[in-house]
Design an enzyme around this catalytic site. Structure first.
Site, mmCIF file in Angstrom:
data_model
loop_
_atom_site.group_PDB
_atom_site.id
_atom_site.type_symbol
_atom_site.label_atom_id
_atom_site.label_comp_id
_atom_site.label_asym_id
_atom_site.label_seq_id
_atom_site.Cartn_x
_atom_site.Cartn_y
_atom_site.Cartn_z
ATOM 1 N N SER A 24 8.694 -5.715 3.072
ATOM 2 C CA SER A 24 7.826 -4.846 3.859
ATOM 3 C C SER A 24 7.419 -5.566 5.150
ATOM 4 C CB SER A 24 6.626 -4.404 3.023
ATOM 5 O OG SER A 24 5.950 -3.353 3.658
ATOM 6 N N ASP A 106 12.415 5.716 0.820
ATOM 7 C CA ASP A 106 11.392 5.017 1.597
ATOM 8 C C ASP A 106 11.251 5.702 2.953
ATOM 9 O OD1 ASP A 106 9.778 3.197 2.954
ATOM 10 O OD2 ASP A 106 11.012 1.459 2.467
ATOM 11 N N HIS A 138 9.789 2.618 -1.370
ATOM 12 C CA HIS A 138 9.390 1.346 -0.771
ATOM 13 C C HIS A 138 8.885 0.370 -1.843
ATOM 14 C CE1 HIS A 138 8.273 -0.926 2.813
ATOM 15 N NE2 HIS A 138 7.114 -1.200 2.254
#
Length: 164
Positions: A24, A106, A138
């Site tokens: 991330s 995502d 995600h």
């Protein structure tokens, strides 16, 4: 081994074989560190590869959270920390290989793919690979390490690091 001031690093770390890994926003950090390392140079350190996992790169809209954290930033795609394509130093990335991993569901997936394409078309001389986990969201693998799609993702990451 090393001759630095930290005995445990001198004994256990191989600074000639370093991988930067980020998930991330950490993927953005790993990318940015590799570019900065190539731009300013780091003696005694060899970054072999970078794993960019479900990156949180920005878009055309202002990212209000990022703008709050970094008030001097525009918070959108002219900031190289959010948009690597805007970085004139991208070609200096200090590694030979990059693996970009995205998840099919995502909301940031397209930004990860755009990063892969930008890097592949850039003046950087390394090799970039792309891996997608379809029908996943995600950071999905962090919530269920043994899920059907987490195991192959982690194997891909391990294979990337262990290949010669």
């Amino acid at each position: 081994m090393g001759l630095g001031p930290e005995p445990w690093l001198n004994e256990y770390a191989d600074l000639g074989r370093v991988f930067l890994v980020g998930e991330s926003a950490g993927a953005n950090i790993a990318h940015y560190v590799a570019v900065q390392a190539g731009t300013i140079g780091l003696r005694g350190l060899k970054i072999n590869g970078v794993l960019i996992v479900h990156p949180f790169f920005g878009g055309k809209e202002v990212d209000k959270m990022y703008k709050y954290l970094c008030p001097s930033s525009s918070g959108c795609d002219d900031d190289p920390k959010l948009n690597p394509g805007a970085d004139p130093n991208l070609k200096n990335m200090a590694c030979d290989r990059v693996l970009v991993c995205v998840a099919g569901k995502d909301w940031l997936r397209n930004r990860g793919e755009a990063y892969y394409e930008t890097l592949a078309k850039s003046e950087w001389v390394g090799k970039v690979e792309f891996y997608e986990s379809s029908d996943e969201d995600h950071c999905f693998h962090l919530f269920n390490l043994n899920s059907e799609k987490a195991v192959p993702l982690m194997k891909t990451m391990v294979d990337f690091i262990t290949q010669e």
